[in-house]
Each structure stands twice: as structure tokens, then as C-alpha cells.
Design a protein around this motif. Sequence first.
Motif, PDB file in Angstrom:
ATOM      1  N   GLU A  99      11.743  62.337 -36.575  1.00 49.84           N
ATOM      2  CA  GLU A  99      10.717  62.484 -37.613  1.00 49.84           C
ATOM      3  C   GLU A  99      10.110  61.132 -37.970  1.00 49.84           C
ATOM      4  OE1 GLU A  99       9.210  65.119 -38.579  1.00 49.84           O
ATOM      5  OE2 GLU A  99      10.527  66.285 -37.269  1.00 49.84           O
ATOM      6  N   ILE A 100      10.944  60.107 -38.092  1.00 46.68           N
ATOM      7  CA  ILE A 100      10.434  58.788 -38.495  1.00 46.68           C
ATOM      8  C   ILE A 100       9.668  58.133 -37.352  1.00 46.68           C
ATOM      9  CG2 ILE A 100      11.150  56.455 -39.214  1.00 46.68           C
ATOM     10  CD1 ILE A 100      13.478  57.890 -40.734  1.00 46.68           C
ATOM     11  N   ILE A 101      10.243  58.188 -36.159  1.00 47.77           N
ATOM     12  CA  ILE A 101       9.678  57.431 -35.047  1.00 47.77           C
ATOM     13  C   ILE A 101       8.427  58.085 -34.463  1.00 47.77           C
ATOM     14  CG2 ILE A 101      10.190  56.710 -32.650  1.00 47.77           C
ATOM     15  CD1 ILE A 101      11.229  54.900 -34.952  1.00 47.77           C
TER      16      ILE A 101
ATOM     17  N   ASP B 220      17.211  51.473 -36.894  1.00 43.31           N
ATOM     18  CA  ASP B 220      16.789  50.076 -37.033  1.00 43.31           C
ATOM     19  C   ASP B 220      16.151  49.540 -35.752  1.00 43.31           C
ATOM     20  OD1 ASP B 220      17.313  49.109 -39.477  1.00 43.31           O
ATOM     21  OD2 ASP B 220      18.739  47.552 -38.758  1.00 43.31           O
ATOM     22  N   GLN B 221      16.885  49.739 -34.662  1.00 48.78           N
ATOM     23  CA  GLN B 221      16.423  49.279 -33.350  1.00 48.78           C
ATOM     24  C   GLN B 221      15.136  49.998 -32.954  1.00 48.78           C
ATOM     25  OE1 GLN B 221      17.838  46.596 -31.964  1.00 48.78           O
ATOM     26  NE2 GLN B 221      19.258  47.386 -30.453  1.00 48.78           N
TER      27      GLN B 221
ATOM     28  N   ALA C 186      11.603  48.320 -32.226  1.00 57.77           N
ATOM     29  CA  ALA C 186      11.008  48.479 -30.890  1.00 57.77           C
ATOM     30  C   ALA C 186       9.579  49.000 -30.994  1.00 57.77           C
ATOM     31  CB  ALA C 186      11.865  49.418 -30.055  1.00 57.77           C
ATOM     32  N   VAL C 187       9.388  50.033 -31.826  1.00 58.84           N
ATOM     33  CA  VAL C 187       8.058  50.629 -31.917  1.00 58.84           C
ATOM     34  C   VAL C 187       7.077  49.629 -32.549  1.00 58.84           C
ATOM     35  CG1 VAL C 187       6.696  52.518 -32.918  1.00 58.84           C
ATOM     36  CG2 VAL C 187       8.895  53.007 -31.855  1.00 58.84           C
ATOM     37  N   SER C 188       7.529  48.860 -33.540  1.00 61.68           N
ATOM     38  CA  SER C 188       6.566  47.891 -34.093  1.00 61.68           C
ATOM     39  C   SER C 188       6.293  46.758 -33.111  1.00 61.68           C
ATOM     40  CB  SER C 188       6.944  47.389 -35.489  1.00 61.68           C
ATOM     41  OG  SER C 188       8.238  46.957 -35.499  1.00 61.68           O
ATOM     42  N   ARG C 189       7.243  46.425 -32.259  1.00 59.29           N
ATOM     43  CA  ARG C 189       6.946  45.423 -31.218  1.00 59.29           C
ATOM     44  C   ARG C 189       5.872  45.942 -30.251  1.00 59.29           C
ATOM     45  NH1 ARG C 189      12.718  43.068 -28.961  1.00 59.29           N
ATOM     46  NH2 ARG C 189      13.457  42.194 -30.918  1.00 59.29           N
ATOM     47  N   ILE C 190       5.997  47.217 -29.873  1.00 62.48           N
ATOM     48  CA  ILE C 190       5.004  47.800 -28.944  1.00 62.48           C
ATOM     49  C   ILE C 190       3.625  47.789 -29.611  1.00 62.48           C
ATOM     50  CG2 ILE C 190       4.305  49.867 -27.656  1.00 62.48           C
ATOM     51  CD1 ILE C 190       7.290  50.666 -27.504  1.00 62.48           C
ATOM     52  N   HIS C 191       3.603  48.195 -30.884  1.00 64.93           N
ATOM     53  CA  HIS C 191       2.342  48.250 -31.642  1.00 64.93           C
ATOM     54  C   HIS C 191       1.688  46.856 -31.682  1.00 64.93           C
ATOM     55  CE1 HIS C 191       0.260  50.621 -35.050  1.00 64.93           C
ATOM     56  NE2 HIS C 191      -0.560  49.710 -34.574  1.00 64.93           N
ATOM     57  N   ARG C 192       2.506  45.884 -32.025  1.00 58.79           N
ATOM     58  CA  ARG C 192       1.995  44.512 -32.140  1.00 58.79           C
ATOM     59  C   ARG C 192       1.485  44.011 -30.783  1.00 58.79           C
ATOM     60  NH1 ARG C 192       6.271  41.053 -33.354  1.00 58.79           N
ATOM     61  NH2 ARG C 192       7.057  42.731 -34.651  1.00 58.79           N
ATOM     62  N   PHE C 193       2.225  44.312 -29.742  1.00 62.39           N
ATOM     63  CA  PHE C 193       1.852  43.908 -28.379  1.00 62.39           C
ATOM     64  C   PHE C 193       0.438  44.401 -28.049  1.00 62.39           C
ATOM     65  CE2 PHE C 193       1.667  45.393 -23.915  1.00 62.39           C
ATOM     66  CZ  PHE C 193       1.848  44.193 -23.240  1.00 62.39           C
ATOM     67  N   ILE C 194       0.191  45.659 -28.386  1.00 62.69           N
ATOM     68  CA  ILE C 194      -1.123  46.230 -28.065  1.00 62.69           C
ATOM     69  C   ILE C 194      -2.216  45.600 -28.924  1.00 62.69           C
ATOM     70  CG2 ILE C 194      -2.477  48.379 -28.204  1.00 62.69           C
ATOM     71  CD1 ILE C 194       0.148  49.724 -27.147  1.00 62.69           C
ATOM     72  N   MET C 195      -1.914  45.429 -30.222  1.00 57.00           N
ATOM     73  CA  MET C 195      -2.919  44.841 -31.118  1.00 57.00           C
ATOM     74  C   MET C 195      -3.305  43.425 -30.660  1.00 57.00           C
ATOM     75  SD  MET C 195      -3.429  47.256 -33.166  1.00 57.00           S
ATOM     76  CE  MET C 195      -4.132  46.864 -34.732  1.00 57.00           C
TER      77      MET C 195
END
Length: 397
Positions: free
Chosen positions: A303-305, A378-379, A383-392
Motif C-alpha cells: 500500500e505504501i510503496i 525503510d529500505q 530505494a523508491v526515492s532514490r529511483i525517483h531522484r535519479f529520474i528527476m
Amino acid sequence: MEVELANRVLALTPSSTLAITAKAKELKEQGEDVIGLGAGEPDFNTPKHILDAAFLSMKEGHTKYTPSAGLPALKKAIINKFELDQGLSYKPNEIIVGNGAKHALYTLFQVLLNDGDEVIIPAPYWVSYPEQVKLAGGVPVYIDGLEQNHFKITPEQLVKAITNKTKAVIINSPSNPTGVLYTAEELMELGKICLEKNILIVSDEIYEKLIYGGAIHISIAQLSQELKEQTIIINGVSKSHSMTGWRIGYAAGNKQVIEAMTNLASHSTSNPTTTAQYAAIAAYNGPQEPVEEMRQAFEKRLEIIYDKLVAIPGFTCVKPQGAFYLYPNVRNAAEMTGFNNVDDFVEALLVEAKVAVIPGSGFGTPDNIRLSYATSLDQLETAVSRIHRFIMTKVKI
Ligand SMILES: Cc1ncc(COP(=O)(O)O)c(C=O)c1O
């Protein structure tokens, strides 16, 4: 010395998960903080009462061979589970316990297929199906489950894929890698065709216990007596009871098929590990609360991810109803960030964003990636915010 290997192994496709996992490991060894989302197994320990039962069985001296098809007490526990969960009744000679569901499937294809027999495999698929079919001399025939149809195959597609060489069709619900679950109506439509054309159904139900959002798992074998007779169910304790390393899975169905599998097992493995069989008896006969607790933990993560994942530019994702994988289409994200294909995008995610995911090419759909949420929240969030940042940063928006 150069050893000439058998053609059958030379034809094997190396596991798509291995290359990226090996690279992730290499980076970790170099001190990089890599988050791996490749796992195909629950991140929980096997529940304690199961460990205790295994230990006790050893202390009581149950350390010898067992019947090739498994201990009678384990077959009884499996039969009870079928009755209780699915209202299906099997006799002991309709069950074989193997060394994991993977091995049960392997043995099944070995006894079913002659050279050139076709097995219909809906794509995206679990990576071992095509290889196991090929190892048995069979020919995988793929049906593309379309994303707009939530990756499910339709009756029309099934009819089109059938030839006079078709021996079986694989149904994997909930699915690895998509997490998609077939409804009773959808299964009935597909089942009718299999009955009409006399095609065996291999129903892989290994993720049966991991379903979310109030969804219900239905086995195609539950829909009618005829369909039960046409179906071999594959299941096991690996995912439901967090017992991947114990290697206990099973097949249930037609007694001639099970007898042939038992003959083959008697010359290959002799029997699944005795201690693991005692552990599996405890898994099925003991309290089921740990199974539900693990399911709830997975559901909370999903649900969160899921919401965070679909907020990433260029990502779209069919919401899974089961298993513990997300399978987004990332072709737009790859294009936006200047990659020619998703495999290269995955490699960059690992090297630059330090997140290891599995490219969809190995599952038969090269525009997708598979992320496992069998890791801590947590992990996952990191991980998902790293992917998001990578794309941005790549697209500079
Ligand atoms: C769809 C599917 N079937 C079967 C298996 C094999 O399960 P086991 O660990 O019991 O061999 C897996 C494991 O990843 C799977 O994803």
C-alpha cells in the motif's frame, strides 16, 4: 581440459536475475550502499514452532530415507490443507512431495512431455517455466498477457495458441512477476477451452496465501470435477510459511501422472529431506497466525510503496493483488532519461542510483522491471526515492 557439455544445458538461458544480483553483490563488496529489490523470498524467519518441530524430529531419530513421494503424515497434512482451504479432496496416491515447487514442476514436465510437445506459457512468466519445458524436450509457446488486460490472457488468445501439439497450459495465479490474480469467471472461460481441447492445466499456486485488498484466491481445480481432473496443482510452503531454504513443494492431481513422477523421483532425489518434511508437517498442522502476520506485513508495504512508485515520472504499474512483486512499465522513464532500452536503464539504476531491480526481459516483457517488496519498509522507501531522484536529475524537470 575442454569438456563438451550436453546440448540440453547449452540451450539453457542463464537466469536474468543472476547477472544483476552478481553485479549488485560486487558493488556491495566494494563498499557501495546498494539496496537489492531482487529477492524472490520472504524476508521473515521461518516461524519458531516449525523450527522446533524440525529439531525434535531429528532428536527423535527421524533422519533416514522416507517414501519417494513423501511421508504419509505430510501427505495427510497437505490433503487436509486442500480440503480446508479449497474444498478439494485428494487421495494420497494423487500427491507427490518434491524438493520445492520448482522441483515438483521439473519432475512434472519430465514425465509429461515428449520431444516437440508444446506448453503454453502466458507472458510475463516466471523464468524457470520455459527452461524446464525445454529441458524436457518440450517447446514453450508464449501468449502475451497485455498490460491493458492486467497481463491476463484471454480465451481468444488461448484458442489461437493451441495446436495439435499442445500438451499443457500453465496458469500462475497470483503471478510472479506481476502479482495478478485470475477471477473464477476468467478461469472458467480458460478451463472450458482446456476441457474441450483436452489440454492439461498446470496451476502454480505457490503465492496462494499472499493476496491483498480482500481478493480471494481461486484454483481452477475448484471450479468443477472435470477441471479438477484436468489440472495438476503445484504448491508448497516456501512462500506461505517463509520456508524457501527447506525445499518442500508438491504436486497434486491425476494418479498416473503422480505415479510416474514418483518413479522418476525414486531415481533422482530418493525423497525430499526428511527433516524438512517434518518441518512442513508442522507448518500445515500448526498455528496459521504467522502466515497471516506475514501477509499483513506485505500488504502494508504494498500500500505504501505502490503509491510512491506510480508517482515516479515515466512509471505506470498494474496494481498487484498478490505475491510480493511490483512490475511497473518503465519504458517512458527509460526514454526520458536517454536510455535505448530498459536493460540499460536497469544497469544505470544499479550503478548510479544504487538500487538493484530485475529487468523484465527475462520474464518475457522487456519494457518492465520487477521490484520485490520482500524487504523492510525503510529500505523500500529509500530505494523508491532514490529511483525517483535519479529520474528527476536525468530529465532535469
Ligand atoms: C511462480 C513460482 N513458482 C514456483 C516457485 C518455486 O518455489 P520453490 O521455492 O518452492 O521451489 C517460485 C519461486 O520463486 C515461483 O515464483
